[in-house]
Each structure stands twice: as structure tokens, then as C-alpha cells.
Design a protein around this motif. Structure first.
Motif, PDB file in Angstrom:
ATOM      1  N   GLN A  63      40.274  47.269  35.878  1.00 35.37           N
ATOM      2  CA  GLN A  63      39.673  46.440  36.916  1.00 35.37           C
ATOM      3  C   GLN A  63      40.070  44.996  36.620  1.00 35.37           C
ATOM      4  O   GLN A  63      39.899  44.524  35.492  1.00 35.37           O
ATOM      5  CB  GLN A  63      38.148  46.573  36.912  1.00 35.37           C
ATOM      6  CG  GLN A  63      37.633  47.975  37.172  1.00 35.37           C
ATOM      7  CD  GLN A  63      37.823  48.412  38.607  1.00 35.37           C
ATOM      8  OE1 GLN A  63      37.761  47.591  39.526  1.00 35.37           O
ATOM      9  NE2 GLN A  63      38.035  49.706  38.813  1.00 35.37           N
ATOM     10  N   GLU A  64      40.576  44.307  37.619  1.00 31.57           N
ATOM     11  CA  GLU A  64      41.049  42.943  37.401  1.00 31.57           C
ATOM     12  C   GLU A  64      40.598  42.063  38.560  1.00 31.57           C
ATOM     13  O   GLU A  64      40.673  42.474  39.723  1.00 31.57           O
ATOM     14  CB  GLU A  64      42.578  42.941  37.292  1.00 31.57           C
ATOM     15  CG  GLU A  64      43.180  41.614  36.888  1.00 31.57           C
ATOM     16  CD  GLU A  64      44.687  41.719  36.590  1.00 31.57           C
ATOM     17  OE1 GLU A  64      45.312  40.654  36.403  1.00 31.57           O
ATOM     18  OE2 GLU A  64      45.226  42.843  36.557  1.00 31.57           O
ATOM     19  N   THR A  65      40.091  40.884  38.227  1.00 30.45           N
ATOM     20  CA  THR A  65      39.669  39.924  39.235  1.00 30.45           C
ATOM     21  C   THR A  65      40.539  38.680  39.129  1.00 30.45           C
ATOM     22  O   THR A  65      40.607  38.058  38.062  1.00 30.45           O
ATOM     23  CB  THR A  65      38.195  39.539  39.050  1.00 30.45           C
ATOM     24  OG1 THR A  65      37.382  40.712  39.154  1.00 30.45           O
ATOM     25  CG2 THR A  65      37.762  38.535  40.119  1.00 30.45           C
ATOM     26  N   VAL A  66      41.196  38.349  40.233  1.00 27.60           N
ATOM     27  CA  VAL A  66      42.134  37.236  40.251  1.00 27.60           C
ATOM     28  C   VAL A  66      41.620  36.166  41.211  1.00 27.60           C
ATOM     29  O   VAL A  66      41.616  36.373  42.431  1.00 27.60           O
ATOM     30  CB  VAL A  66      43.539  37.703  40.690  1.00 27.60           C
ATOM     31  CG1 VAL A  66      44.515  36.534  40.671  1.00 27.60           C
ATOM     32  CG2 VAL A  66      44.038  38.842  39.813  1.00 27.60           C
ATOM     33  N   PRO A  67      41.162  35.015  40.716  1.00 31.29           N
ATOM     34  CA  PRO A  67      40.750  33.938  41.620  1.00 31.29           C
ATOM     35  C   PRO A  67      41.955  33.367  42.365  1.00 31.29           C
ATOM     36  O   PRO A  67      43.049  33.287  41.815  1.00 31.29           O
ATOM     37  CB  PRO A  67      40.133  32.901  40.680  1.00 31.29           C
ATOM     38  CG  PRO A  67      40.703  33.199  39.339  1.00 31.29           C
ATOM     39  CD  PRO A  67      41.001  34.667  39.303  1.00 31.29           C
ATOM     40  N   VAL A  68      41.739  32.981  43.614  1.00 33.85           N
ATOM     41  CA  VAL A  68      42.817  32.386  44.416  1.00 33.85           C
ATOM     42  C   VAL A  68      42.322  31.065  44.988  1.00 33.85           C
ATOM     43  O   VAL A  68      41.142  30.907  45.315  1.00 33.85           O
ATOM     44  CB  VAL A  68      43.282  33.319  45.548  1.00 33.85           C
ATOM     45  CG1 VAL A  68      43.936  34.560  44.980  1.00 33.85           C
ATOM     46  CG2 VAL A  68      42.121  33.700  46.455  1.00 33.85           C
ATOM     47  N   ALA A  69      43.236  30.111  45.098  1.00 36.32           N
ATOM     48  CA  ALA A  69      42.866  28.773  45.556  1.00 36.32           C
ATOM     49  C   ALA A  69      43.101  28.573  47.049  1.00 36.32           C
ATOM     50  O   ALA A  69      42.545  27.644  47.638  1.00 36.32           O
ATOM     51  CB  ALA A  69      43.641  27.729  44.764  1.00 36.32           C
ATOM     52  N   ALA A  70      43.952  29.412  47.627  1.00 39.06           N
ATOM     53  CA  ALA A  70      44.296  29.188  49.039  1.00 39.06           C
ATOM     54  C   ALA A  70      44.694  30.507  49.681  1.00 39.06           C
ATOM     55  O   ALA A  70      45.054  31.476  48.993  1.00 39.06           O
ATOM     56  CB  ALA A  70      45.435  28.182  49.151  1.00 39.06           C
ATOM     57  N   SER A  71      44.612  30.524  50.980  1.00 42.58           N
ATOM     58  CA  SER A  71      45.038  31.698  51.730  1.00 42.58           C
ATOM     59  C   SER A  71      46.555  31.678  51.897  1.00 42.58           C
ATOM     60  O   SER A  71      47.214  30.682  51.612  1.00 42.58           O
ATOM     61  CB  SER A  71      44.368  31.728  53.103  1.00 42.58           C
ATOM     62  OG  SER A  71      44.717  30.573  53.843  1.00 42.58           O
ATOM     63  N   GLY A  72      47.086  32.818  52.338  1.00 46.55           N
ATOM     64  CA  GLY A  72      48.521  32.898  52.579  1.00 46.55           C
ATOM     65  C   GLY A  72      49.227  33.832  51.612  1.00 46.55           C
ATOM     66  O   GLY A  72      48.597  34.587  50.875  1.00 46.55           O
ATOM     67  N   PRO A  73      50.554  33.798  51.619  1.00 49.80           N
ATOM     68  CA  PRO A  73      51.329  34.723  50.786  1.00 49.80           C
ATOM     69  C   PRO A  73      51.070  34.490  49.295  1.00 49.80           C
ATOM     70  O   PRO A  73      50.974  33.345  48.832  1.00 49.80           O
ATOM     71  CB  PRO A  73      52.781  34.404  51.148  1.00 49.80           C
ATOM     72  CG  PRO A  73      52.707  33.713  52.468  1.00 49.80           C
ATOM     73  CD  PRO A  73      51.420  32.956  52.462  1.00 49.80           C
ATOM     74  N   MET A  74      50.976  35.586  48.556  1.00 50.56           N
ATOM     75  CA  MET A  74      50.783  35.530  47.102  1.00 50.56           C
ATOM     76  C   MET A  74      51.558  36.687  46.486  1.00 50.56           C
ATOM     77  O   MET A  74      51.664  37.766  47.086  1.00 50.56           O
ATOM     78  CB  MET A  74      49.300  35.638  46.752  1.00 50.56           C
ATOM     79  CG  MET A  74      49.007  35.524  45.270  1.00 50.56           C
ATOM     80  SD  MET A  74      47.223  35.597  44.941  1.00 50.56           S
ATOM     81  CE  MET A  74      47.193  35.308  43.173  1.00 50.56           C
ATOM     82  N   THR A  75      52.093  36.472  45.296  1.00 52.47           N
ATOM     83  CA  THR A  75      52.842  37.515  44.595  1.00 52.47           C
ATOM     84  C   THR A  75      52.230  37.749  43.222  1.00 52.47           C
ATOM     85  O   THR A  75      51.979  36.795  42.475  1.00 52.47           O
ATOM     86  CB  THR A  75      54.322  37.125  44.435  1.00 52.47           C
ATOM     87  OG1 THR A  75      54.893  36.913  45.732  1.00 52.47           O
ATOM     88  CG2 THR A  75      55.091  38.224  43.724  1.00 52.47           C
ATOM     89  N   LEU A  76      51.982  39.003  42.915  1.00 57.44           N
ATOM     90  CA  LEU A  76      51.514  39.407  41.592  1.00 57.44           C
ATOM     91  C   LEU A  76      52.650  40.130  40.876  1.00 57.44           C
ATOM     92  O   LEU A  76      53.374  40.922  41.492  1.00 57.44           O
ATOM     93  CB  LEU A  76      50.292  40.319  41.701  1.00 57.44           C
ATOM     94  CG  LEU A  76      49.032  39.690  42.300  1.00 57.44           C
ATOM     95  CD1 LEU A  76      47.952  40.753  42.483  1.00 57.44           C
ATOM     96  CD2 LEU A  76      48.520  38.558  41.412  1.00 57.44           C
ATOM     97  N   LEU A  77      52.774  39.857  39.608  1.00 58.24           N
ATOM     98  CA  LEU A  77      53.866  40.420  38.813  1.00 58.24           C
ATOM     99  C   LEU A  77      53.336  41.354  37.731  1.00 58.24           C
ATOM    100  O   LEU A  77      52.273  41.105  37.148  1.00 58.24           O
ATOM    101  CB  LEU A  77      54.674  39.300  38.146  1.00 58.24           C
ATOM    102  CG  LEU A  77      55.307  38.256  39.056  1.00 58.24           C
ATOM    103  CD1 LEU A  77      55.920  37.137  38.224  1.00 58.24           C
ATOM    104  CD2 LEU A  77      56.362  38.895  39.955  1.00 58.24           C
ATOM    105  N   TYR A  78      54.101  42.389  37.461  1.00 61.66           N
ATOM    106  CA  TYR A  78      53.851  43.259  36.309  1.00 61.66           C
ATOM    107  C   TYR A  78      54.871  42.877  35.246  1.00 61.66           C
ATOM    108  O   TYR A  78      56.061  42.717  35.561  1.00 61.66           O
ATOM    109  CB  TYR A  78      54.029  44.719  36.709  1.00 61.66           C
ATOM    110  CG  TYR A  78      53.627  45.729  35.647  1.00 61.66           C
ATOM    111  CD1 TYR A  78      52.290  46.059  35.454  1.00 61.66           C
ATOM    112  CD2 TYR A  78      54.589  46.362  34.875  1.00 61.66           C
ATOM    113  CE1 TYR A  78      51.923  46.998  34.495  1.00 61.66           C
ATOM    114  CE2 TYR A  78      54.226  47.306  33.917  1.00 61.66           C
ATOM    115  CZ  TYR A  78      52.891  47.621  33.736  1.00 61.66           C
ATOM    116  OH  TYR A  78      52.526  48.555  32.785  1.00 61.66           O
TER     117      TYR A  78
END
Length: 641
Positions: A63-78
Motif C-alpha cells: 500500500q503506497e500513498t503519494v501526495p501530489v501538488a497539482a492536477s494533470g499528467p503525472m508519471t510514476l516509475l518502478y
């Protein structure tokens, strides 16, 4: 009318061909690039919770919670490019069940069509955090990869169970991680505990690069040994085992490991951690590993490592090797190997320092500390020297090019190692550094040595564990600081040269020469038992594993010339059912005057055939022999400080 139709058809046909020839395909445009990492702080702390209790199915639930600062495109990396692996070896294939939610609603993610380690999400307006869930379905059998979870222990590597945002240096992304283990299990890690709630441990918040560099060994049977009692900077050995009896550690064994710490301090003159943990798995079930980290190392050893100390010396340089990496590889690192995140490609050009000199110090520190005796170390060096003196691939491929092998081959098995070469920067690199060490000792009449280079190059900034990068010219400058010499040419000749033969000048300058006898050293004999193999590489040019299967055939050696290859199976030797002693006896008898060739019945997949090895040189095993009247510089190198 019929002729008109035929003409029309021909016209269409030829016209179609002409049209196809004039309409060659053009490439589709590449998708937009993934945001490059920037040295700016990530806006918030990512929380990561791992449930590691599903032992029977080898599943880590995340389970992971990622805070975001703004809306729009976002990319998560492994994480793809893993430190210590020197290659894009992240097990993205083991990530399963990925679900991303915002405010309770599921968001659609899309995998990047070029970089399969990247996941794109469109963050809706008003969303302040993303809630991720997924599983790391680790291998359940060894043919799927390295086993990292068993009923008795597990190896949690955080890079396997985390996604992180693109566009930031990993040192600027804070993570708060926790793990839930089976009841009554204990663990070792370089991470510091923030809270404990039953079987769940929460660790102090650290940057993501530190988290990835701080794996965990946990197990049902666990023991912690203080390797530097009373020290301001603690060093421990955290041991997990398949069975409780494997944890029977004697005072003499503890003493040798404590001496390793002290000998390393005397060598480098500094340390680069606020505490250090040797993570040690005594196991035949967990997958093998030797992996360096700045404040810890992952090491797996055989079940008899402590309980049959006199029989477990083969490979006992492992802990010394990985410990050395805290200085060489983690603190000092080749500039092109350092990357701002785990998805920027690494370049491995300086691995002959990172791994080659570490391989050298691993043997030296093992001898100086008493983990291996002087004779065991000499025998181990003899095997290295003989192996690379027979490494015929040196004719076409320079050592420097083998630094690309982690990326080229991903450490997959290969059919012709002696010709193809494979990560030879480790042990041939070790011979180069022995060459440099003995040269310095010779020219300075014993007043200077490679020990001085170790202090000069790795012993700076005591207490700091901020990585310090270097380039080729920095290595040369540090060597010149120890002893003025044309070190650039010295290194280029050995890194770019092609032999013939291995770089063995260091042995001779150290007072020894490589010889062969018909009796194996104690080291070779023990290695055969440990590996369940028969090593006839320096006679027949082959090695045999379980059931008579060929595990190595030396290119252009007697076995190669007879048509043998890895994977074939020896069924019979001179008409008798195969066994290791029988094969060795056949080699002995073939050395007698007038003896005929050795006849082997081989099974090659579903076919059988008989081959004759016209070899009459007898058994040949490598040893180091003292050169009379020479300075025993190698003895001095291995002597404790």
C-alpha cells in the motif's frame, strides 16, 4: 471484351506494385519523453506499507500513498537500474495488481510504450494524494529468479516494492516505510525504527535513495552479533538461518569477523557510515546474494558457514568484499555510474576499480582478518591466476569491454565463457591491482603500497556517506600521489591489451609463480565438494557437475576440439559408467607412455555418441610456488596489520 478485362487487371496489379514500392513505411513518432529528474524537493512524504506475511505464496502486498501538488499528467516509475547490479535488472515483471485511486475513485493508468518501467496517470482537479496498491509476486521456484521468501526467512529489497514520481532526484523524495512481518520474526536493516506496533515496524523517514540502499533480512531464527563492542559507530552482524542450529557461532568465529572491521579501518583510515550492518543469511533455501550498500550488505552463506568453519572457507571473502564496497563503490563511485534516480541508465566503464579493486581487497582483508588463512588465500589466488591465464577470449576482447557485461548479458548463463568473457573486470581486475601493489612496493623498497592508495582515495571525509565521484584521471592522480609513475599507460596496457596470458607480473613480483601439479590444493578440493563438481579445466578443458553434466568447456581446449559443449552428459568413461574418480583415473592413466586416448560416451539431448580425447598431459591443478631468493611481497600484503 475478355482481352480488355485482362489488360485492366494487369494494369491494376502492376499499378499496385508500383504504388507499394513508392510508399515505403516511415517511423511512428516517439511518445513525449519522461520528465528528467531535477534536484528539487518533492512536495510531501510518500508512505509505503509492505505486508510480508504471505510466506507460502511468496507474495509481498503493498500500500503506497503519494501526495501530489497539482492536477494533470503525472508519471510514476518502478526502479530499473539497480545499484550493485550495474544493469536494468528491476523485476518489473513481478509487479502485479496495480490499482491507483484518488478520493476513493479508481484512476486509469497507462504504461509507457517505450519505457515499460513508467506508468502515466492523469491526476484530477482537487486531488491531494494518490493511493496505490499492488503486489510484488516474488519467485516461487528458482527458475523464475532469485528466491527472496521462504518459511524461515525473507529478503525485503525496497526497490522491488515501491513506485516513485518522475522528475525528481531520489535523494529529494522522502519516504516513510513500514513492514509487517510474521509474528515473532526479527530483522536486520540499516534503517532506524521510529515505531513498533505488534508485528508492524515503521522506520524513520529517509530519502528514497537511502531507503533502496537499506534492505532487510528477517527470519524466524535470528541472532545479532556486536562486531565492534563499545565503538561510537556501531557495527553488527545480523544473522538469519534456515534452522536454529545454524546460528551456533563460536567466539573464534566472532573474533575473525571483528578483526575484519578493524583491518578495514586500518586499511582505509576512515569510515563512511554512522552505523553498519552485515546482513547474513545462513541458508540453502533463500537465493544466493552478495550485494553492497553504504551502511549494510546482503550476504548469503552456506548452512555450514559457522557450524563447520574448517570446511566453509571457499568463498569466505564475501563479507570482506561487500564491506569494502562501503568505501569503494558506495562512497567513491565512478562518475558515469552515479545517476540521479533509478531509471536513468548507468554506465559501467570504471567497474575495474569499483569491482576489480574490491575483489582484490576482499581477498586481502579476508586473509588479514583470519576469515581465510594465508595458504587458503594463496590457493584461491592460484585458481584466479590459472583461470585467466586460460581465458582465451582475451585474444579478441579487452578487459575494459567486459565492464559492459552486466548490461549485455544480465548475468545469464553463457555457453563459452572462456571465449565470450563475462564480467572479467572482477577477477582479472584483481590481478591488475596485485600488479600495481607489488610494483609500488618494489619501487619504493617497501615504504609504500596500495594500502596508501586506499587511504588517499577512499579514506577522505571521515564519517561522510555522501557519494564522492571520480574519473579515470582521478585514479591516476591518486596513484601518482602514492608513487610517481606512468600509471595511465600501466592501466591502459592492461585494460586495453590482449595478452597472451593473464597479467601475472604481480604474482612474480610478489615472490610467487603459478605452477601445476597432479594434486589439487585443499582450496580446490573443497571447492569441488561445495559446488558438487569435478574441475578438470586445466587438463581436459572441462568441468563436470551433477550427473555427469558438462558445466564448462574451455574454448580450443582438448574437450572443445573433440566436439564437447556445455550441457552434454558423460555416460561412460573408457567403457565404464561415469563417476568423478573414474574420470580422474582415466586422465592419470592416459599420461602413461603408450596410452591411448580417453574414450567418452556422451549423451547430447536425445542422441548418444562416443568421442576420443587425445590428451596425455595428466591431471593439472594450479598452485603458487615461492620463487627462491625473491622478496615475499605477497606474504607481506596478506599479513595482518
Amino acid at each position: 471484351m475478355k482481352k480488355t478485362l485482362i489488360a485492366a487487371a494487369l494494369c491494376c496489379a502492376f499499378g499496385g506494385v508500383a504504388h507499394a514500392q513508392n510508399s515505403n513505411p516511415s517511423p511512428e513518432p516517439m511518445p513525449p519523453g519522461i520528465a528528467a529528474p531535477q534536484d528539487i524537493p518533492y512536495p510531501g512524504t510518500i508512505t509505503l506499507a509492505v505486508d510480508a506475511t504471505d510466506l507460502s505464496r511468496h507474495i509481498f502486498r503493498v500500500q503506497e500513498t503519494v501526495p501530489v501538488a497539482a492536477s494533470g499528467p503525472m508519471t510514476l516509475l518502478y526502479p530499473a537500474w539497480l545499484p550493485g547490479n550495474h544493469s536494468p535488472s528491476g523485476r518489473i515483471d513481478s509487479l502485479a495488481g496495480l490499482e491507483i485511486k484518488a478520493g476513493g475513485k479508481t484512476l486509469q493508468w497507462t504504461r509507457d510504450p517505450v519505457d515499460v518501467y513508467a506508468f502515466h496517470i492523469d491526476v484530477p482537479e482537487g486531488v491531494s494524494q494518490l493511493d496505490l496498491s499492488f503486489e510484488f509476486v516474488s519467485p516461487t521456484t528458482s527458475d523464475q529468479g532469485r528466491i527472496v521468501m521462504t518459511p524461515a526467512m525473507l529478503n525485503l529489497q525496497w526497490n522491488a516494492v515501491a513506485l516513485y514520481p518522475a522528475g525528481y532526484y531520489t535523494r529529494r523524495i522522502p519516504f516513510s516505510a513500514s513492514v509487517t512481518l510474521p509474528d515473532q520474526w526479527r530483522f536486520g536493516t540499516a534503517l532506524e525504527t521510529a515505531a513498533q506496533d505488534g508485528a508492524t515496524t515503521t522506520f524513520k523517514t529517509v530519502p528514497f535513495n537511502t531507503l533502496v540502499d537499506s534492505p532487510m533480512f528477517a527470519g524466524r531464527w535470528f541472532q545479532r552479533v556486536d562486531l565492534d563492542p563499545g565503538a561510537k559507530v556501531p557495527v553488527h552482524m545480523d544473522v538469519v538461518a534456515d534452522r536454529p542450529e545454524y546460528l551456533d557461532i563460536t567466539p573464534d568465529e566472532i573474533k575473525a569477523h571483528r578483526q575484519l572491521v578493524q583491518q578495514a579501518y586500518k586499511l582505509f583510515g576512515a569510515h563512511h557510515y554512522d552505523h553498519y550492518d552485515f546482513l547474513v543469511a545462513v541458508t540453502e533455501e533463500l537465493g544466493g546474494i552478495g550485494l553492497e550498500h553504504h551502511r549494510s550488505s546482503e550476504n548469503s552463506v552456506r548452512p555450514n558457514y559457522f557450524t563447520e568453519w574448517d570446511k566453509s572457507f571457499v568463498g569466505r571473502d564475501l563479507l570482506a568484499h561487500e564491506y569494502t564496497h562501503s568505501w569503494n563503490g558506495k562512497f567513491r563511485r565512478g562518475a558515469d555510474l552515479w545517476t540521479p534516480n533509478f531509471d536513468v541508465p548507468m554506465r559501467d566503464s570504471l567497474l575495474w576499480v569499483y569491482e576489480g579493486q574490491t575483489q582484490y581487497w576482499g581477498y586481502v582483508l579476508a586473509a588479514r582478518s583470519g576469515l581465510m588463512s594465508k595458504q587458503q588465500t594463496l590457493d584461491a589466488i592460484a585458481n584466479v591466476a590459472a583461470t585467466y591465464d586460460h581465458r582465451i577470449g582475451r585474444e579478441w576482447r579487452a578487459l575494459k569491454d567486459t565492464t559492459n557485461d552486466p548490461i549485455i548479458a544480465h548475468r545469464r548463463p553463457i555457453p563459452w565463457r572462456s571465449w565470450q568473457r563475462s564480467e572479467d573486470y572482477y577477477s582479472e581486475g584483481q590481478l591488475i591491482w596485485l600488479d600495481a601493489d607489488t610494483l609500488i612496493r618494489e619501487k619504493t623498497h617497501g615504504k609504500k603500497s596500495l594500502d596508501n592508495f586506499a587511504k588517499t582515495f577512499f579514506g577522505i571525509d571521515n564519517g561522510s556517506y555522501v557519494t564522492s565521484t571520480y574519473r579515470f584521471d582521478d585514479v591516476v592522480a591518486a596513484l601518482n600521489q602514492v608513487m610517481p609513475y606512468d600509471w595511465a599507460s600501466f592501466l591502459h596496457e592492461r585494460l586495453d591489451g590482449h595478452g597472451p596470458g593473464a597479467p601475472l607480473a604481480g604474482l612474480e613480483r610478489g615472490g610467487y609463480k603459478l605452477v601445476y601439479t597432479d594434486k589439487p590444493s585443499a582450496f580446490t578440493a573443497q571447492a569441488e565438494k561445495v559446488r558438487k563438481s569435478t574441475d578438470l579445466a586445466f587438463s581436459l578443458g572441462l568441468s563436470v557437475g551433477k550427473g555427469g553434466k558438462l558445466t564448462e568447456v574451455l574454448w580450443d581446449g582438448p574437450a572443445f576440439k573433440a566436439g564437447l559443449a556445455v550441457g552434454m552428459q558423460i555416460i561412460a568413461v573408457n567403457g565404464f559408467e561415469y563417476d568423478a574418480d573414474g574420470l580422474k583415473e582415466a586422465v592419470r592413466l592416459a599420461a602413461k607412455p603408450g596410452a591411448g586416448p580417453i574414450e567418452l560416451l556422451l549423451k547430447d539431448d536425445k542422441r548418444y555418441r562416443t568421442v576420443k580425447l587425445d590428451y596425455h598431459g595428466g591431471l593439472r591443478y594450479p598452485h603458487l610456488e615461492r620463487i627462491k631468493g625473491s622478496d615475499a611481497r605477497l606474504d607481506a600484503i596478506l599479513a595482518p596489520r
